[in-house]
Design a protein around this motif. Structure first.
Motif, PDB file in Angstrom:
ATOM      1  N   ILE A  76     -53.042 -11.487  -5.078  1.00 59.90           N
ATOM      2  CA  ILE A  76     -54.351 -11.744  -4.382  1.00 59.90           C
ATOM      3  C   ILE A  76     -54.764 -11.683  -2.775  1.00 59.90           C
ATOM      4  N   ASN A  77     -56.226 -11.393  -2.318  1.00 54.67           N
ATOM      5  CA  ASN A  77     -56.585 -11.124  -1.479  1.00 54.67           C
ATOM      6  C   ASN A  77     -57.328 -12.793  -0.599  1.00 54.67           C
ATOM      7  N   PHE A  78     -56.505 -13.740   0.032  1.00 56.88           N
ATOM      8  CA  PHE A  78     -57.419 -14.950  -0.200  1.00 56.88           C
ATOM      9  C   PHE A  78     -58.471 -14.846   1.114  1.00 56.88           C
ATOM     10  N   ASN A  79     -58.540 -14.185   2.049  1.00 53.11           N
ATOM     11  CA  ASN A  79     -59.355 -13.130   2.589  1.00 53.11           C
ATOM     12  C   ASN A  79     -60.628 -12.999   2.074  1.00 53.11           C
ATOM     13  N   ASP A  80     -60.697 -12.272   0.765  1.00 57.95           N
ATOM     14  CA  ASP A  80     -61.964 -11.140  -0.191  1.00 57.95           C
ATOM     15  C   ASP A  80     -61.930 -11.991  -0.641  1.00 57.95           C
ATOM     16  N   ILE A  81     -62.234 -13.357  -0.569  1.00 56.30           N
ATOM     17  CA  ILE A  81     -63.335 -14.089  -1.386  1.00 56.30           C
ATOM     18  C   ILE A  81     -64.558 -14.993  -0.650  1.00 56.30           C
ATOM     19  N   PHE A  82     -65.535 -14.969  -1.690  1.00 60.30           N
ATOM     20  CA  PHE A  82     -66.855 -16.824  -0.667  1.00 60.30           C
ATOM     21  C   PHE A  82     -66.368 -18.031  -2.065  1.00 60.30           C
ATOM     22  N   TYR A  83     -65.578 -18.561  -0.971  1.00 61.71           N
ATOM     23  CA  TYR A  83     -65.668 -20.109  -2.079  1.00 61.71           C
ATOM     24  C   TYR A  83     -66.631 -21.021  -2.046  1.00 61.71           C
ATOM     25  N   TYR A  84     -67.663 -20.058  -1.407  1.00 60.56           N
ATOM     26  CA  TYR A  84     -68.648 -20.752  -2.360  1.00 60.56           C
ATOM     27  C   TYR A  84     -70.445 -20.400  -1.820  1.00 60.56           C
ATOM     28  N   ILE A  85     -71.187 -20.653  -2.806  1.00 64.03           N
ATOM     29  CA  ILE A  85     -72.253 -19.773  -2.637  1.00 64.03           C
ATOM     30  C   ILE A  85     -73.169 -20.398  -3.590  1.00 64.03           C
TER      31      ILE A  85
END
Length: 121
Positions: A76-85
């Motif tokens: 899991i790459n936590f920096n490659d996720i949009f956490y809110y759109i």
């Protein structure tokens, strides 16, 4: 009516799909840090106490080691996720008012028709 786990068709969810986020009114940068948390909280119109709670949770999350039990989470790459759109600019009160892209996501997740008929209750 509440749907039980036995009634859900979890086989419909196929791992690895993602939606194209081409319809939105707000989308922060990928990743999770204090600036992004503040920006998301601002966009949601949250009070300062909620922002502080989110920041406290972020600090806790950052200190926690990756679990060694269960599945392998090392990929899991936590920096490659949009956490809110934020897909729309206002709250809607009926299923029919949602954009088709949001409805399609509910379909992919296998949200039962019974749950949709009571939405957003």
């Amino acid at each position: 009516m509440t749907t039980t786990a036995q009634e859900l068709d979890l086989g419909r969810y196929q791992l690895g799909w993602s939606d194209i986020e081409d319809f939105y009114v707000f989308k922060p940068k990928k990743g999770l840090n204090e600036d992004i948390v503040r920006e998301m909280s601002w966009m949601k119109g949250e009070p300062e106490w909620m922002t502080q709670r989110r920041l406290k949770a972020l600090r806790y999350f950052e200190r926690r080691p990756m679990p060694k039990w269960g599945g392998d989470l090392s990929g899991i790459n936590f920096n490659d996720i949009f956490y809110y759109i934020k897909p729309i600019d206002k709250q809607v009160s009926a299923w029919d008012q949602l954009p088709d892209s949001v409805k399609a996501t509910y379909d992919k997740l296998g949200i039962p028709e019974a749950e949709r008929s009571t939405w957003p209750a």
